[in-house]
Design a protein around this motif. Structure first.
Motif, PDB file in Angstrom:
ATOM      1  N   ALA A 162       3.545 -15.402   5.828  1.00 53.32           N
ATOM      2  CA  ALA A 162       3.020 -15.271   4.468  1.00 53.32           C
ATOM      3  C   ALA A 162       3.688 -14.138   3.702  1.00 53.32           C
ATOM      4  O   ALA A 162       3.549 -14.046   2.473  1.00 53.32           O
ATOM      5  N   ALA A 163       4.420 -13.289   4.406  1.00 52.22           N
ATOM      6  CA  ALA A 163       5.056 -12.160   3.736  1.00 52.22           C
ATOM      7  C   ALA A 163       6.097 -12.604   2.720  1.00 52.22           C
ATOM      8  O   ALA A 163       6.420 -11.869   1.790  1.00 52.22           O
ATOM      9  N   LEU A 164       6.621 -13.809   2.853  1.00 45.43           N
ATOM     10  CA  LEU A 164       7.590 -14.323   1.891  1.00 45.43           C
ATOM     11  C   LEU A 164       6.930 -15.119   0.771  1.00 45.43           C
ATOM     12  O   LEU A 164       7.617 -15.724  -0.049  1.00 45.43           O
ATOM     13  N   ASP A 165       5.609 -15.091   0.756  1.00 43.41           N
ATOM     14  CA  ASP A 165       4.871 -15.883  -0.232  1.00 43.41           C
ATOM     15  C   ASP A 165       3.694 -15.076  -0.772  1.00 43.41           C
ATOM     16  O   ASP A 165       2.590 -15.594  -0.920  1.00 43.41           O
ATOM     17  N   LEU A 166       3.932 -13.793  -1.057  1.00 36.99           N
ATOM     18  CA  LEU A 166       2.852 -12.909  -1.491  1.00 36.99           C
ATOM     19  C   LEU A 166       2.380 -13.246  -2.906  1.00 36.99           C
ATOM     20  O   LEU A 166       3.183 -13.572  -3.780  1.00 36.99           O
ATOM     21  N   SER A 167       1.071 -13.118  -3.085  1.00 40.62           N
ATOM     22  CA  SER A 167       0.441 -13.167  -4.402  1.00 40.62           C
ATOM     23  C   SER A 167      -0.332 -11.871  -4.584  1.00 40.62           C
ATOM     24  O   SER A 167      -0.640 -11.180  -3.601  1.00 40.62           O
ATOM     25  N   PRO A 168      -0.668 -11.488  -5.818  1.00 44.24           N
ATOM     26  CA  PRO A 168      -1.441 -10.261  -6.017  1.00 44.24           C
ATOM     27  C   PRO A 168      -2.718 -10.271  -5.177  1.00 44.24           C
ATOM     28  O   PRO A 168      -3.449 -11.253  -5.135  1.00 44.24           O
ATOM     29  N   GLY A 169      -2.945  -9.163  -4.458  1.00 44.48           N
ATOM     30  CA  GLY A 169      -4.102  -9.039  -3.577  1.00 44.48           C
ATOM     31  C   GLY A 169      -3.794  -9.353  -2.127  1.00 44.48           C
ATOM     32  O   GLY A 169      -4.648  -9.135  -1.253  1.00 44.48           O
ATOM     33  N   ASP A 170      -2.600  -9.818  -1.801  1.00 45.60           N
ATOM     34  CA  ASP A 170      -2.238 -10.159  -0.417  1.00 45.60           C
ATOM     35  C   ASP A 170      -1.682  -8.946   0.314  1.00 45.60           C
ATOM     36  O   ASP A 170      -1.073  -8.050  -0.283  1.00 45.60           O
ATOM     37  N   GLY A 216       7.032   8.849  29.180  1.00 44.28           N
ATOM     38  CA  GLY A 216       5.688   9.176  29.650  1.00 44.28           C
ATOM     39  C   GLY A 216       4.577   8.819  28.688  1.00 44.28           C
ATOM     40  O   GLY A 216       3.401   8.909  29.055  1.00 44.28           O
ATOM     41  N   SER A 217       4.905   8.433  27.468  1.00 40.03           N
ATOM     42  CA  SER A 217       3.892   7.996  26.505  1.00 40.03           C
ATOM     43  C   SER A 217       4.528   6.982  25.565  1.00 40.03           C
ATOM     44  O   SER A 217       5.747   6.923  25.423  1.00 40.03           O
ATOM     45  N   THR A 218       3.668   6.188  24.925  1.00 39.54           N
ATOM     46  CA  THR A 218       4.120   5.214  23.926  1.00 39.54           C
ATOM     47  C   THR A 218       3.303   5.410  22.662  1.00 39.54           C
ATOM     48  O   THR A 218       2.078   5.550  22.725  1.00 39.54           O
ATOM     49  N   GLN A 219       3.982   5.451  21.522  1.00 40.09           N
ATOM     50  CA  GLN A 219       3.310   5.585  20.236  1.00 40.09           C
ATOM     51  C   GLN A 219       3.413   4.253  19.511  1.00 40.09           C
ATOM     52  O   GLN A 219       4.504   3.692  19.355  1.00 40.09           O
ATOM     53  N   PHE A 220       2.254   3.732  19.084  1.00 35.59           N
ATOM     54  CA  PHE A 220       2.185   2.425  18.430  1.00 35.59           C
ATOM     55  C   PHE A 220       1.984   2.606  16.927  1.00 35.59           C
ATOM     56  O   PHE A 220       1.210   3.466  16.490  1.00 35.59           O
ATOM     57  N   TYR A 221       2.668   1.769  16.138  1.00 37.30           N
ATOM     58  CA  TYR A 221       2.586   1.838  14.681  1.00 37.30           C
ATOM     59  C   TYR A 221       2.310   0.447  14.108  1.00 37.30           C
ATOM     60  O   TYR A 221       2.859  -0.549  14.588  1.00 37.30           O
ATOM     61  N   CYS A 222       1.483   0.409  13.077  1.00 42.77           N
ATOM     62  CA  CYS A 222       1.201  -0.833  12.364  1.00 42.77           C
ATOM     63  C   CYS A 222       1.501  -0.611  10.883  1.00 42.77           C
ATOM     64  O   CYS A 222       0.972   0.318  10.264  1.00 42.77           O
ATOM     65  N   PHE A 223       2.374  -1.459  10.331  1.00 47.88           N
ATOM     66  CA  PHE A 223       2.751  -1.384   8.921  1.00 47.88           C
ATOM     67  C   PHE A 223       2.004  -2.459   8.142  1.00 47.88           C
ATOM     68  O   PHE A 223       2.050  -3.636   8.498  1.00 47.88           O
ATOM     69  N   GLU A 224       1.346  -2.045   7.073  1.00 44.84           N
ATOM     70  CA  GLU A 224       0.696  -2.977   6.140  1.00 44.84           C
ATOM     71  C   GLU A 224       1.441  -2.899   4.812  1.00 44.84           C
ATOM     72  O   GLU A 224       1.540  -1.828   4.207  1.00 44.84           O
ATOM     73  N   VAL A 225       1.993  -4.023   4.368  1.00 44.27           N
ATOM     74  CA  VAL A 225       2.648  -4.102   3.063  1.00 44.27           C
ATOM     75  C   VAL A 225       1.805  -5.012   2.183  1.00 44.27           C
ATOM     76  O   VAL A 225       1.429  -6.115   2.600  1.00 44.27           O
ATOM     77  N   SER A 226       1.501  -4.546   0.985  1.00 43.54           N
ATOM     78  CA  SER A 226       0.600  -5.313   0.116  1.00 43.54           C
ATOM     79  C   SER A 226       1.123  -5.361  -1.313  1.00 43.54           C
ATOM     80  O   SER A 226       1.845  -4.470  -1.769  1.00 43.54           O
ATOM     81  N   LEU A 227       0.749  -6.440  -1.995  1.00 47.68           N
ATOM     82  CA  LEU A 227       0.998  -6.574  -3.427  1.00 47.68           C
ATOM     83  C   LEU A 227      -0.357  -6.398  -4.112  1.00 47.68           C
ATOM     84  O   LEU A 227      -1.226  -7.275  -4.017  1.00 47.68           O
ATOM     85  N   PRO A 228      -0.591  -5.269  -4.786  1.00 48.86           N
ATOM     86  CA  PRO A 228      -1.932  -4.961  -5.316  1.00 48.86           C
ATOM     87  C   PRO A 228      -2.410  -5.964  -6.372  1.00 48.86           C
ATOM     88  O   PRO A 228      -1.605  -6.600  -7.057  1.00 48.86           O
ATOM     89  N   ASP A 229      -3.744  -6.064  -6.466  1.00 46.09           N
ATOM     90  CA  ASP A 229      -4.338  -6.897  -7.515  1.00 46.09           C
ATOM     91  C   ASP A 229      -3.951  -6.390  -8.898  1.00 46.09           C
ATOM     92  O   ASP A 229      -3.757  -7.180  -9.827  1.00 46.09           O
ATOM     93  N   ASP A 230      -3.876  -5.063  -9.027  1.00 42.93           N
ATOM     94  CA  ASP A 230      -3.621  -4.463 -10.335  1.00 42.93           C
ATOM     95  C   ASP A 230      -2.148  -4.059 -10.478  1.00 42.93           C
ATOM     96  O   ASP A 230      -1.815  -3.037 -11.084  1.00 42.93           O
ATOM     97  N   VAL A 231      -1.264  -4.859  -9.906  1.00 42.47           N
ATOM     98  CA  VAL A 231       0.163  -4.543  -9.938  1.00 42.47           C
ATOM     99  C   VAL A 231       0.662  -4.430 -11.373  1.00 42.47           C
ATOM    100  O   VAL A 231       0.226  -5.175 -12.267  1.00 42.47           O
ATOM    101  N   THR A 232       1.535  -3.480 -11.606  1.00 47.60           N
ATOM    102  CA  THR A 232       2.127  -3.300 -12.926  1.00 47.60           C
ATOM    103  C   THR A 232       3.652  -3.376 -12.799  1.00 47.60           C
ATOM    104  O   THR A 232       4.208  -3.176 -11.718  1.00 47.60           O
ATOM    105  N   VAL A 233       4.301  -3.653 -13.882  1.00 51.31           N
ATOM    106  CA  VAL A 233       5.763  -3.708 -13.912  1.00 51.31           C
ATOM    107  C   VAL A 233       6.252  -2.792 -15.029  1.00 51.31           C
ATOM    108  O   VAL A 233       5.509  -2.470 -15.955  1.00 51.31           O
ATOM    109  N   PRO A 234       7.493  -2.345 -14.953  1.00 52.15           N
ATOM    110  CA  PRO A 234       8.024  -1.453 -15.994  1.00 52.15           C
ATOM    111  C   PRO A 234       8.065  -2.124 -17.363  1.00 52.15           C
ATOM    112  O   PRO A 234       8.067  -3.353 -17.489  1.00 52.15           O
TER     113      PRO A 234
END
Length: 231
Positions: A90-98, A189-207
Motif C-alpha cells: 500500500a506504500a505505493l498507493d497512499l492517500s491522505p490519512g494513510d 551481544g545485542s540487537t536493536q530493532f527499529y520500526c519506520f512509519e511513513v504517513s501522508l497526513p490528512d491535513d497535508v499541504t503543498v507549497p
C-alpha cells in the motif's frame, strides 16, 4: 774472490727492517681482537608465535528481513541506498490519512567492539528512479521511528504508550532526525530493532503554486543513514 759473512748483528737488523716494512714472506701477522660481540632480539607476540599487537574491529550490520533476527540475514550495507527496507504494498498507493510500516535491526559483528548508533534524516536514495521532480511528496510525508532492544511487531501499536518502545524520530520526512542514540554490545551481544512509519497526513499541504492534485502519482525512495561510532 773472498766473501765476507754478515755478522749476527747485521742479520738481525735486516730482519727487523723487513718486518717493519711488512715485506717478509711466509711469516704470519696476528690481529688484536678487542672484545667478543653478540646480539639479542625480541618481538611483541601473542604467546603462540603470532603478532601480539593490533587494532580492534568495529562493524555494524543490518537485517531487513522479518522477523529481523536470523543471523544469516545480517549484512553490511555502507553506501547509499543501502539495504532494501520493504514497506507494505500500500506504500505505493497512499492517500491522505494513510500510513505504512517497515522494519530493520542492527547489531555488531561477532568480532566487533561495542558502539553507538544514531539515525540521520532521510535523503533521496541514490540510483533509484523516483518520480518527485519538485520534491512535493518528499516535503508532504511524515515519519516516526520506534526502537527497542527486544523484537516487537512493526505496526501502529508499536507507537502507542506502554508498547515498550522508544520513539526516537517524529516529524517531516525530510528533516526528522533521532533524538537519542542506541548502544550496540560487542560481538553481536545485542540487537536493536527499529520500526519506520511513513504517513501522508490528512491535513497535508503543498507549497504555493501547487495543488493537492499535484501529489497524485508521485513516487519516492527515501534513504536513512545510521551513523555509528565505537565506544
Amino acid at each position: 774472490m773472498t766473501r765476507t759473512r754478515p755478522t749476527t748483528s747485521s742479520r738481525r737488523n735486516k730482519t727487523l727492517a723487513i718486518l717493519a716494512g711488512g715485506t717478509l714472506v711466509g711469516v704470519a701477522v696476528t690481529a688484536t681482537l678487542a672484545a667478543w660481540t653478540d646480539t639479542e632480539w625480541i618481538f611483541g607476540g601473542d604467546g603462540a608465535g603470532g603478532p601480539g599487537i593490533g587494532t580492534s574491529t568495529f562493524e555494524v550490520v543490518q537485517n531487513t528481513a522479518a522477523p529481523f533476527t536470523d543471523p544469516e540475514d545480517f549484512v553490511n550495507e555502507e553506501e547509499n541506498p543501502g539495504g532494501e527496507m520493504t514497506f507494505e504494498l500500500a506504500a505505493l498507493d497512499l492517500s491522505p490519512g494513510d500510513e505504512v510500516y517497515a522494519g530493520v535491526s542492527l547489531q555488531t559483528t561477532d568480532t566487533s567492539i561495542s558502539g553507538d548508533v544514531e539515525l540521520q534524516p532521510a535523503i533521496p536514495a541514490d540510483g533509484i528512479v523516483q518520480n518527485d521532480p519538485d520534491g512535493l511528496l518528499y516535503g508532504a510525508l511524515d515519519v516516526r521511528v520506534a526502537t527497542a532492544d527486544t523484537a516487537f511487531a512493526c505496526e501502529a501499536d508499536a507507537f502507542l504508550a506502554g508498547a515498550g518502545t522508544e520513539i526516537i524520530a517524529d516529524g517531516d520526512l525530510d528533516s526528522a532526525a533521532a533524538t537519542a542514540e542506541q548502544t550496540l554490545a560487542a560481538e553481536a551481544g545485542s540487537t536493536q530493532f527499529y520500526c519506520f512509519e511513513v504517513s501522508l497526513p490528512d491535513d497535508v499541504t503543498v507549497p504555493t503554486g501547487f495543488d493537492l492534485d499535484d501529489l497524485m502519482g508521485l513516487t519516492l525512495a527515501p534513504a536513512w543513514e545510521f551513523a555509528s561510532e565505537s565506544v
